[in-house]
Design an enzyme around this catalytic site. Structure first.
Site, PDB file in Angstrom:
ATOM      1  N   GLY A  20      -1.528  -5.125  -8.753  1.00 29.60           N
ATOM      2  CA  GLY A  20      -1.196  -6.356  -8.017  1.00 29.60           C
ATOM      3  C   GLY A  20      -2.078  -7.397  -8.496  1.00 29.60           C
ATOM      4  O   GLY A  20      -1.590  -8.525  -8.654  1.00 29.60           O
ATOM      5  N   ARG A  69       0.834  -1.273  -0.135  1.00 33.62           N
ATOM      6  CA  ARG A  69       0.101   0.277  -0.158  1.00 33.62           C
ATOM      7  C   ARG A  69       0.931   1.283   0.107  1.00 33.62           C
ATOM      8  O   ARG A  69       2.034   1.160   0.610  1.00 33.62           O
ATOM      9  CB  ARG A  69      -0.971  -0.011   1.193  1.00 33.62           C
ATOM     10  CG  ARG A  69      -2.071  -0.974   1.101  1.00 33.62           C
ATOM     11  CD  ARG A  69      -3.062  -0.059   0.372  1.00 33.62           C
ATOM     12  NE  ARG A  69      -4.552  -0.706   0.112  1.00 33.62           N
ATOM     13  CZ  ARG A  69      -4.749  -1.756  -0.739  1.00 33.62           C
ATOM     14  NH1 ARG A  69      -3.636  -2.335  -1.569  1.00 33.62           N
ATOM     15  NH2 ARG A  69      -5.784  -2.240  -0.603  1.00 33.62           N
ATOM     16  N   HIS A  87      -0.982   0.242  -9.430  1.00 28.07           N
ATOM     17  CA  HIS A  87      -1.722  -0.427  -8.415  1.00 28.07           C
ATOM     18  C   HIS A  87      -2.506  -1.749  -9.160  1.00 28.07           C
ATOM     19  O   HIS A  87      -3.608  -1.629  -9.318  1.00 28.07           O
ATOM     20  CB  HIS A  87      -2.511   0.404  -7.965  1.00 28.07           C
ATOM     21  CG  HIS A  87      -3.149  -0.334  -6.421  1.00 28.07           C
ATOM     22  ND1 HIS A  87      -3.519   0.415  -5.326  1.00 28.07           N
ATOM     23  CD2 HIS A  87      -3.463  -1.680  -6.108  1.00 28.07           C
ATOM     24  CE1 HIS A  87      -3.841  -0.277  -4.389  1.00 28.07           C
ATOM     25  NE2 HIS A  87      -3.810  -1.510  -4.908  1.00 28.07           N
ATOM     26  N   GLU A 101      -2.116   8.075  -4.271  1.00 27.75           N
ATOM     27  CA  GLU A 101      -2.722   7.612  -5.645  1.00 27.75           C
ATOM     28  C   GLU A 101      -4.030   7.801  -5.741  1.00 27.75           C
ATOM     29  O   GLU A 101      -4.680   7.847  -4.698  1.00 27.75           O
ATOM     30  CB  GLU A 101      -2.113   6.190  -5.643  1.00 27.75           C
ATOM     31  CG  GLU A 101      -2.950   5.068  -4.640  1.00 27.75           C
ATOM     32  CD  GLU A 101      -2.342   3.636  -5.151  1.00 27.75           C
ATOM     33  OE1 GLU A 101      -1.359   3.466  -4.882  1.00 27.75           O
ATOM     34  OE2 GLU A 101      -3.471   2.889  -5.155  1.00 27.75           O
TER      35      GLU A 101
END
Ligand code: DGY
Length: 342
Positions: free
Chosen positions: A286, A237, A284, A266
């Site tokens: 993942g 994070r 982001h 973000e």
């Protein structure tokens, strides 16, 4: 009357259909996130919300008197105001388990790309800058046989460690509590203090949840402990790393490089990252494979249906993150019935 559900962004049509079988569903089909005000307005008459990364704030919760359940399509839930949800006895759920392997894959993609300077090499080619082969062109660091340090040894951390076996790596880890010794042996992983890990590892992967305690787990002090050749990978994070301190360390080449999927504030990106060649950046992603996003969406819907009191698990959603909401709900209702009697 049917209960009302808000879906904050577009999601797989079959997932929407599953909710429509039980509820009156409103979905944001605009292709963009609602503004904070619009989200509050849309949530105000809903019983349940399926959120795709959109923040569920105290202001929204206050404005939604019928709200009973919030289901996030993610394992991380730092965008939900749990204290405010608890106060109202509103259940919150997440999607653990189904994204572990996909997220571990991305950690490795970033690790390999950072160690072997993959995106930098591609940029050289795209810019037409490759003139001749040179023995020292884009030389990076080895992965095979190197030392991997994992901070955060939950399910995803363990999935990252399993992959290290194929690379014959020494695996160090740091976690608030040690994992069971049979898991340590199966992974060939050794618990060490955080500072020792930072000083010894060639590649460091961050896989811990964001909490006030994990804020800036990696800052200037920790970066100074890393080897000057070591790479830092963050798939966890934004906020776990102090981005400004990391930019300084990368700019001054005090560490080897970084591979980052998550950022402070973000989707805004600290512009200091942009001119740096020794950082690999992804937005982001993942858990962003189609099968995993489908599995996450379906699990979030199972959770929401159950949390709104429907189906075989009615009232008992599989992935509640705030079980304490149940007790605050009953004390809130007994307080209010007490108040009504007096
Ligand atoms: C998660 O599930 O927490 C991923 O980071 C997507 O938000």
């Amino acid at each position: 009357m049917q209960q009302k559900v808000l879906i904050t962004r577009e999601v797989f049509p079959e997932c929407v259909a599953r909710l429509r079988a039980h509820f009156d569903v409103e979905i944001n089909e605009s292709g963009a996130a609602y503004s904070a005000q619009e989200l509050i307005r849309r949530a105000s008459d809903k019983d349940g919300i399926l959120t795709l990364a959109d923040p569920i704030t105290a202001a929204l919760i206050d404005a939604a008197p019928a709200l009973k359940a919030v289901s996030t399509v993610s394992v991380g839930y730092n965008h939900l105001d749990i204290a405010a949800l608890n106060k109202r006895g509103i259940l919150a759920t997440n999607t653990p388990g189904v994204l572990d392997e996909t997220t571990a894959d991305l950690a490795w993609a970033l690790l390999m790309a950072t160690a072997r300077r993959i995106t930098e090499g591609e940029q050289v080619l795209r810019a037409g800058e490759w003139q001749e082969w040179r023995y020292d062109m884009l030389t990076g660091s080895d992965v095979y046989g190197a030392t991997l340090g994992i901070i955060g040894m939950g399910r995803i951390g363990q999935a990252v460690a399993r992959r290290a076996q194929g690379f014959n790596m020494r695996v160090l880890y740091n976690n608030r509590s040690r994992v069971a010794s049979d898991i340590e042996s199966a992974l060939g992983a050794e618990w060490v203090e955080k500072d020792a890990l930072l000083q010894s590892a060639d590649h460091i992967v961050l896989v811990l949840p964001y909490t006030p305690q994990s804020h800036h787990t990696i800052g200037a002090r920790e970066l100074a402990l890393m080897k000057p050749t070591a790479n830092l990978i963050n798939i966890a994070r934004g906020g776990i790393v102090d981005d400004a301190a990391l930019i300084d360390a990368l700019r001054e080449k005090r560490i080897g490089g970084a591979g980052l999927d998550v950022f402070e504030n973000e989707p805004a990106l600290n512009p200091g990252f942009l001119p740096l060649k020794n950082v690999v950046l992804t937005p982001h992603i993942g858990s962003a494979s189609v099968p995993t996003r489908r599995a996450m969406s379906n699990l979030a819907i199972d959770n929401l249906i159950a949390a709104l009191g429907v189906g075989p698990h009615a009232g008992q959603p599989p992935n509640v993150v705030n079980p304490e909401a149940h007790s605050s709900a009953s004390s809130a209702s007994s307080l209010s019935s007490g108040a009504a009697r007096s």
